[in-house]
Design a protein around this motif. Structure first.
Motif, PDB file in Angstrom:
ATOM      1  N   ASP A   1      43.462  26.062  34.891  1.00 55.42           N
ATOM      2  CA  ASP A   1      44.793  26.051  35.504  1.00 55.42           C
ATOM      3  C   ASP A   1      45.691  27.133  34.904  1.00 55.42           C
ATOM      4  OD1 ASP A   1      44.161  24.002  37.229  1.00 55.42           O
ATOM      5  OD2 ASP A   1      44.926  22.416  35.924  1.00 55.42           O
ATOM      6  N   ASN A   2      45.556  27.406  33.612  1.00 58.69           N
ATOM      7  CA  ASN A   2      46.323  28.485  32.999  1.00 58.69           C
ATOM      8  C   ASN A   2      45.994  29.827  33.635  1.00 58.69           C
ATOM      9  OD1 ASN A   2      48.165  28.117  30.472  1.00 58.69           O
ATOM     10  ND2 ASN A   2      46.567  26.569  30.201  1.00 58.69           N
ATOM     11  N   VAL A   3      44.712  30.068  33.830  1.00 65.24           N
ATOM     12  CA  VAL A   3      44.290  31.358  34.384  1.00 65.24           C
ATOM     13  C   VAL A   3      44.686  31.487  35.849  1.00 65.24           C
ATOM     14  CG1 VAL A   3      42.263  32.777  34.932  1.00 65.24           C
ATOM     15  CG2 VAL A   3      42.426  31.615  32.717  1.00 65.24           C
ATOM     16  N   ALA A   4      44.676  30.375  36.575  1.00 66.24           N
ATOM     17  CA  ALA A   4      44.991  30.407  38.009  1.00 66.24           C
ATOM     18  C   ALA A   4      46.482  30.564  38.285  1.00 66.24           C
ATOM     19  CB  ALA A   4      44.484  29.127  38.675  1.00 66.24           C
ATOM     20  N   LEU A   5      47.336  30.385  37.281  1.00 62.92           N
ATOM     21  CA  LEU A   5      48.784  30.344  37.509  1.00 62.92           C
ATOM     22  C   LEU A   5      49.347  31.580  38.217  1.00 62.92           C
ATOM     23  CD1 LEU A   5      51.202  28.482  37.063  1.00 62.92           C
ATOM     24  CD2 LEU A   5      51.573  29.609  34.847  1.00 62.92           C
ATOM     25  N   PRO A   6      48.976  32.812  37.813  1.00 61.62           N
ATOM     26  CA  PRO A   6      49.533  33.969  38.536  1.00 61.62           C
ATOM     27  C   PRO A   6      49.195  33.968  40.022  1.00 61.62           C
ATOM     28  CG  PRO A   6      48.511  34.660  36.476  1.00 61.62           C
ATOM     29  CD  PRO A   6      48.124  33.230  36.685  1.00 61.62           C
ATOM     30  N   LEU A   7      48.043  33.412  40.368  1.00 63.07           N
ATOM     31  CA  LEU A   7      47.642  33.365  41.781  1.00 63.07           C
ATOM     32  C   LEU A   7      48.448  32.325  42.543  1.00 63.07           C
ATOM     33  CD1 LEU A   7      43.763  33.614  41.348  1.00 63.07           C
ATOM     34  CD2 LEU A   7      45.416  35.470  41.709  1.00 63.07           C
TER      35      LEU A   7
ATOM     36  N   ARG B   1      42.068  30.096  44.319  1.00 64.57           N
ATOM     37  CA  ARG B   1      42.608  30.228  42.960  1.00 64.57           C
ATOM     38  C   ARG B   1      41.595  29.754  41.931  1.00 64.57           C
ATOM     39  NH1 ARG B   1      47.347  27.516  44.891  1.00 64.57           N
ATOM     40  NH2 ARG B   1      46.928  25.733  43.519  1.00 64.57           N
ATOM     41  N   ARG B   2      41.024  28.597  42.161  1.00 64.14           N
ATOM     42  CA  ARG B   2      40.093  28.014  41.195  1.00 64.14           C
ATOM     43  C   ARG B   2      38.805  28.835  41.102  1.00 64.14           C
ATOM     44  NH1 ARG B   2      41.610  23.085  39.397  1.00 64.14           N
ATOM     45  NH2 ARG B   2      39.494  22.479  38.839  1.00 64.14           N
ATOM     46  N   GLU B   3      38.366  29.354  42.226  1.00 62.90           N
ATOM     47  CA  GLU B   3      37.156  30.171  42.219  1.00 62.90           C
ATOM     48  C   GLU B   3      37.364  31.454  41.421  1.00 62.90           C
ATOM     49  OE1 GLU B   3      34.242  32.507  45.425  1.00 62.90           O
ATOM     50  OE2 GLU B   3      35.747  31.067  46.125  1.00 62.90           O
TER      51      GLU B   3
ATOM     52  N   ALA C   1      35.765  32.618  37.715  1.00 67.21           N
ATOM     53  CA  ALA C   1      35.073  33.894  37.542  1.00 67.21           C
ATOM     54  C   ALA C   1      35.687  34.694  36.396  1.00 67.21           C
ATOM     55  CB  ALA C   1      35.129  34.691  38.850  1.00 67.21           C
ATOM     56  N   ALA C   2      37.028  34.665  36.283  1.00 68.78           N
ATOM     57  CA  ALA C   2      37.694  35.396  35.206  1.00 68.78           C
ATOM     58  C   ALA C   2      37.348  34.809  33.847  1.00 68.78           C
ATOM     59  CB  ALA C   2      39.209  35.381  35.422  1.00 68.78           C
ATOM     60  N   LEU C   3      37.270  33.483  33.750  1.00 65.52           N
ATOM     61  CA  LEU C   3      36.905  32.846  32.478  1.00 65.52           C
ATOM     62  C   LEU C   3      35.454  33.131  32.120  1.00 65.52           C
ATOM     63  CD1 LEU C   3      38.875  29.525  32.882  1.00 65.52           C
ATOM     64  CD2 LEU C   3      39.118  31.130  30.978  1.00 65.52           C
TER      65      LEU C   3
ATOM     66  N   PRO D   1      34.973  54.853  35.597  1.00 66.54           N
ATOM     67  CA  PRO D   1      34.036  54.343  36.593  1.00 66.54           C
ATOM     68  C   PRO D   1      34.768  53.766  37.788  1.00 66.54           C
ATOM     69  CG  PRO D   1      34.259  52.783  34.777  1.00 66.54           C
ATOM     70  CD  PRO D   1      35.030  54.013  34.390  1.00 66.54           C
ATOM     71  N   ASP D   2      34.085  53.727  38.924  1.00 65.93           N
ATOM     72  CA  ASP D   2      34.657  53.045  40.080  1.00 65.93           C
ATOM     73  C   ASP D   2      34.855  51.594  39.745  1.00 65.93           C
ATOM     74  OD1 ASP D   2      32.658  54.918  42.429  1.00 65.93           O
ATOM     75  OD2 ASP D   2      34.658  55.306  41.629  1.00 65.93           O
ATOM     76  N   PRO D   3      35.966  50.968  40.141  1.00 65.83           N
ATOM     77  CA  PRO D   3      36.189  49.557  39.817  1.00 65.83           C
ATOM     78  C   PRO D   3      35.029  48.689  40.300  1.00 65.83           C
ATOM     79  CG  PRO D   3      38.193  50.539  40.687  1.00 65.83           C
ATOM     80  CD  PRO D   3      37.100  51.549  40.877  1.00 65.83           C
ATOM     81  N   ALA D   4      34.568  47.813  39.398  1.00 64.97           N
ATOM     82  CA  ALA D   4      33.510  46.849  39.740  1.00 64.97           C
ATOM     83  C   ALA D   4      33.967  45.494  39.256  1.00 64.97           C
ATOM     84  CB  ALA D   4      32.190  47.251  39.084  1.00 64.97           C
ATOM     85  N   ARG D   5      35.020  45.005  39.864  1.00 61.68           N
ATOM     86  CA  ARG D   5      35.676  43.795  39.399  1.00 61.68           C
ATOM     87  C   ARG D   5      34.712  42.621  39.378  1.00 61.68           C
ATOM     88  NH1 ARG D   5      40.805  45.566  38.143  1.00 61.68           N
ATOM     89  NH2 ARG D   5      41.629  46.995  39.671  1.00 61.68           N
ATOM     90  N   GLY D   6      34.919  41.752  38.384  1.00 62.44           N
ATOM     91  CA  GLY D   6      34.151  40.518  38.330  1.00 62.44           C
ATOM     92  C   GLY D   6      32.908  40.617  37.477  1.00 62.44           C
TER      93      GLY D   6
END
Length: 255
Positions: free
Chosen positions: A107-113, A123-125, A129-131, A239-244
């Motif tokens: 929930d802390n990580v999802a807050l900005p979303l 948001r939770r997904e 992934a970020a965690l 590098p080209d962004p490769a998010r996640g």
């Protein structure tokens, strides 16, 4: 048409009125931060580096000069527009973590979303992934009080990156950590910078932490005293962004 720099400061000044006295915290700072750069702002107490970090984070406006963040002139934006710019373009990592103690890591990580209006399932997904990207997939439901300082700072990093910002600002990110956890946090920041192409700008008193950055900007008496980018303008290709992409755990082999 080429993209505007992530940060562009031209003769930026910031003064404060303290009674009858005027304090000149910044007295004409100019520099540019491009996508994918990794820079450390260093300087003694009272040098102006904290004021500069507040300006770069759109938490304040310059008294004069021009400051563009993500191509937008900070002085020309309303408070609501500044808040939106902070949410969409900037991720923050603080020395004291600034986590909600009664909320889970997820929930802390999802807050900005949440502030962006992203639907709950997404948001939770994205928070999960970020965690996992900072090797905390096993701590999703834990609250900050159930975590070590190093883990809390990694939650803060995940929160800063969950919205895929262009800029990550880190204010003394290892200041409350022991040497082992501090080194792990720095390793994660460096790898995320390389994987995602996010521009990382950190403020630190720690010479060892600053030395790990590819660029050092030394501030003294409200002026840039030294910028190593001027002496070494050629940087490694971004590098080209490769998010996640997941960050390898300490000791894990990398491809």
């Amino acid at each position: 048409m080429s993209r505007a720099p992530a940060i562009e400061a031209v003769d930026v000044r910031r003064s404060y009125d303290l009674g009858a006295e005027q304090v000149h915290a910044l007295r004409g700072v100019s520099f540019t931060v491009s996508d994918g750069e990794y820079a450390a702002i260093i300087g003694p107490s009272g040098s102006g580096k904290s004021t500069l970090m507040h300006l770069l984070g759109c938490l304040d406006r310059p008294t004069s000069g021009t400051l563009r963040v993500d191509g937008r002139d900070v002085a020309a934006l309303s408070d609501a527009e500044l808040a939106r710019l902070r949410n969409e373009a900037i991720g923050f990592v603080f020395q004291a973590f600034q986590l909600l103690s009664r909320s889970s890591a997820l929930d802390n990580v999802a807050l900005p979303l949440l502030y962006r209006g992203v639907p709950r399932a997404e948001r939770r997904e994205r928070a999960e992934a970020a965690l996992r990207a900072v090797n905390l997939g096993h701590r999703l439901g834990h609250r900050p009080t159930q975590m070590s300082g190093g883990e809390q700072q990694r939650v803060a990093i995940a929160r800063a990156l969950v919205g895929e910002p262009r800029i990550l600002l880190a204010d003394e990110p290892t200041g409350n950590l022991d040497s082992r956890n501090g080194a792990e946090v720095m390793r994660i920041l460096e790898e995320l910078n390389a994987v995602s192409g996010v521009a990382v700008v950190l403020v630190t008193h720690d010479a060892e932490v600053a030395a790990r950055a590819r660029r050092q900007v030394r501030v003294r008496d409200g002026l840039v005293e030294l910028d190593t980018a001027a002496a070494n303008p050629a940087q490694e290709p971004v590098p080209d962004p490769a998010r996640g992409g997941r960050v390898a755990a300490a000791g894990e082999e990398r491809a």
